[in-house]
Design an enzyme around this catalytic site. Structure first.
Site, PDB file in Angstrom:
ATOM      1  N   GLY A  32       1.359  -0.937   0.402  1.00 42.29           N
ATOM      2  CA  GLY A  32      -0.163   0.293  -0.500  1.00 42.29           C
ATOM      3  C   GLY A  32       0.629   1.240  -0.029  1.00 42.29           C
ATOM      4  N   ASN A 106      -6.773  -5.135   6.676  1.00 42.93           N
ATOM      5  CA  ASN A 106      -6.716  -5.362   5.792  1.00 42.93           C
ATOM      6  C   ASN A 106      -7.529  -6.463   4.860  1.00 42.93           C
ATOM      7  OD1 ASN A 106      -4.040  -7.840   4.246  1.00 42.93           O
ATOM      8  ND2 ASN A 106      -4.849  -6.812   2.953  1.00 42.93           N
ATOM      9  N   GLY A 107      -7.806  -6.244   3.512  1.00 41.34           N
ATOM     10  CA  GLY A 107      -8.988  -7.335   3.612  1.00 41.34           C
ATOM     11  C   GLY A 107     -10.406  -6.227   3.244  1.00 41.34           C
ATOM     12  N   SER A 290       7.968  -9.146 -11.573  1.00 48.28           N
ATOM     13  CA  SER A 290       6.943  -9.605 -11.534  1.00 48.28           C
ATOM     14  C   SER A 290       7.323 -11.716 -12.277  1.00 48.28           C
ATOM     15  CB  SER A 290       5.458  -9.540 -12.069  1.00 48.28           C
ATOM     16  OG  SER A 290       5.412  -8.808 -12.951  1.00 48.28           O
ATOM     17  N   ASP A 360       3.216 -13.030 -14.385  1.00 46.88           N
ATOM     18  CA  ASP A 360       2.344 -14.027 -13.421  1.00 46.88           C
ATOM     19  C   ASP A 360       0.740 -13.324 -13.743  1.00 46.88           C
ATOM     20  OD1 ASP A 360       1.909 -10.852 -13.214  1.00 46.88           O
ATOM     21  OD2 ASP A 360       2.689 -10.973 -10.747  1.00 46.88           O
ATOM     22  N   CYS A 396     -12.411  -8.488  -7.671  1.00 46.04           N
ATOM     23  CA  CYS A 396     -12.434  -9.188  -7.071  1.00 46.04           C
ATOM     24  C   CYS A 396     -13.323  -8.779  -5.752  1.00 46.04           C
ATOM     25  CB  CYS A 396     -10.563  -8.960  -6.491  1.00 46.04           C
ATOM     26  SG  CYS A 396     -10.056  -9.624  -4.171  1.00 46.04           S
ATOM     27  N   CYS A 450     -11.438 -14.818  -8.879  1.00 47.99           N
ATOM     28  CA  CYS A 450     -11.300 -14.029 -10.162  1.00 47.99           C
ATOM     29  C   CYS A 450     -10.980 -14.744 -10.847  1.00 47.99           C
ATOM     30  CB  CYS A 450     -10.090 -13.017  -9.750  1.00 47.99           C
ATOM     31  SG  CYS A 450      -9.313 -14.372  -8.798  1.00 47.99           S
TER      32      CYS A 450
END
Ligand code: SF4
Length: 481
Positions: A32, A106-107, A290, A360, A396, A450
């Site tokens: 974040g 978080n979430g 990534s 990814d 998501c 997702c």
């Protein structure tokens, strides 16, 4: 895709928690970048400093000196629900009749509106539109009538969705993970105390030892003298719903999440990518940063395969680290330019060669299209693309902002159509079964929302892949003690 948030909580014997919290937040900065905050407690009162911006910009020497006390919690935030301003920056702190409360989340809850309406009817006033404040108010209300453990259990019975929380009630620091363990949280031991953090890399930064993951549905209460912790399994469910994208994309490769080192998982995903859909080419190249661990696993498996010709692993794309991330570019044309500014191929590694690009994920497809074009402009004869995760077909709701359904390239196109759109010579994704195997988990213990469009939580208008019990928010008491 936007990363989510990072949370931390620390309880030490007698030194200030401010600096360890600050260093931990640095270690979690990738989770974040919009705001950073620390709330500490000195045994008498809370001290709070929450600012917009990166950790390094949010705190100066004076701020850290004023954050007194050996206990504290911290947070780095990327906004996933609520406004993009400091009314939603965390930790959220509140003082009420039976003490002070700080909360880092978080979430993402999926029943925030119902809870907020109910609490508002009971007289609660809200200063933000985020779900964290709703959790804080619910918990504060319960704490007026119940002890700490029952109050947390009661709140867990009412909130539905994804959460890893660090909580500070007066000088008691706690951590809790939602009953399906969607978001990560782990416990670490320091010389003079204990730490709770989203990722073990934060514990490493403090020279601590990873003890274990917090279990889904478990509450961990750190002793206020830094001597240990107590645990309470408050809710138990048959299956977990770990977010597989933590291992694929979000977490640091040097973190251990749910007992698996992220770096090794990514290498294993790369190996499986070769096993499933490897293609002989001259060069295997990661999309930085990534795709790096995936590509090294893929190239290793290719070179071990007696039926393959052998490949060269090359870092042929150079990244300009000073260009903003593509998602902060508001228009499509600006996003396209950003890819060009950010990545530049080393011509000699590409010219006249067949190239396999490894990444990814593909979200909108903008980056992949640009990369294939870059490779061709640099003289590649063929460009094959291999993706270390299944196609993302749905959004998501658990705290990741990965574009709307309409923006997702795989939402309504086949792999062949996507291949054509990004103008690659071939395109393959990894299967869901291989992802589960690489994570050493069964499919039923992962969130795959997702990539399947079926979610492990009861979300309005969406399908679910299991029997989910949405808590009845009218219930006045926890299910049992
Ligand atoms: S929907 Fe995807 S990104 Fe969101 S929690 Fe589930 S696996 Fe993770």
């Amino acid at each position: 895709m936007h990363e989510k948030c990072g949370v931390v909580g620390i309880s030490l014997e007698d030194r200030s928690a401010a600096r360890p919290l600050y260093y931990s937040l640095y270690a979690l900065q990738h989770r974040g970048q919009e705001s950073a905050g620390i709330v500490t407690h000195d045994g008498f009162q809370q001290h709070s400093h929450v600012e917009m911006g990166l950790v390094g910009d949010a705190f100066d020497q004076t701020d850290l000196e004023q954050l007194n006390g050996p206990q504290g919690i911290g947070h780095v935030r990327y906004p996933t629900s609520g406004s993009v301003d400091n009314s939603c920056a965390q930790p959220f702190s509140v003082s009420f009749k039976s003490g002070s409360l700080g909360l880092s989340h978080n979430g993402n809850l999926v029943n925030t509106e119902e809870l907020r309406d109910q609490l508002a009817e009971q007289g609660h006033a809200f200063t933000s539109d985020g779900d964290t404040e709703v959790i804080a108010h619910d918990l504060a209300r319960n704490l007026l009538e119940e002890d700490l453990i029952r109050a947390v259990k009661h709140t867990m019975a009412r909130i539905h969705g994804s959460y890893a929380l660090t909580i500070m009630h007066d000088d008691t620091v706690m951590g809790v993970r939602d009953p399906q363990g969607n978001r990560p949280l782990c416990i670490g031991e320091l010389d003079d105390g204990y730490v709770l953090a989203s990722e073990s890399a934060a514990i490493d930064t403090l020279d601590g030892e990873l003890v274990r993951d917090v279990k889904p549905g478990e509450l961990v209460v750190l002793h206020d003298d830094g001597s240990g912790y107590d645990t309470y399994q408050l809710v138990k469910t048959e299956n977990t719903a770990h977010c597989f994208f933590e291992h694929v994309y979000f977490a640091r490769p040097d973190s251990v999440i749910d007992e698996e080192l992220v770096y090794e998982v990514r290498r294993e995903l790369g190996r499986k990518l070769w096993d499933e859909n490897g293609i002989d080419s001259d060069v295997v190249m990661p999309v930085p940063d990534s795709g790096r661990s995936f590509a090294s696993g893929y190239a290793e498996a290719a070179n071990e395969d007696p039926n393959a010709e052998g490949v060269e692993f090359a870092e042929g794309l150079m990244k300009n680290r000073y260009v903003g991330r593509t998602f902060i570019m508001p228009t499509q044309s600006e996003r396209e330019r950003a890819v060009r500014m950010k990545l530049n191929p080393i011509k000699s590694t590409v010219e006249g060669k067949t190239v396999t690009l490894i990444d990814d994920s593909i979200v909108r497809g903008t980056t992949s299209t640009q990369l294939v074009e870059l490779m061709r402009d640099a003289g590649a004869e063929e460009v094959h693309v291999r993706i270390g995760a299944p196609p993302i077909i749905a959004p998501c709701y658990m705290g990741i902002d990965m574009a709307s359904r309409e923006e997702l390239i795989a939402a309504d196109q086949s792999i062949e159509e996507i291949c054509e759109e990004i103008q690659a010579d071939s395109l393959s994704y990894l299967s869901i079964d291989s992802v589960a195997e690489a994570l050493s988990e069964s499919r039923t213990d992962l969130c795959l929302g997702c990539v399947t469009g079926e979610y492990p939580y009861d979300i309005d208008g969406e399908a679910t892949d299991r029997d989910v019990d949405r808590p009845g928010i009218d219930t006045a008491t926890p299910a049992d003690d």
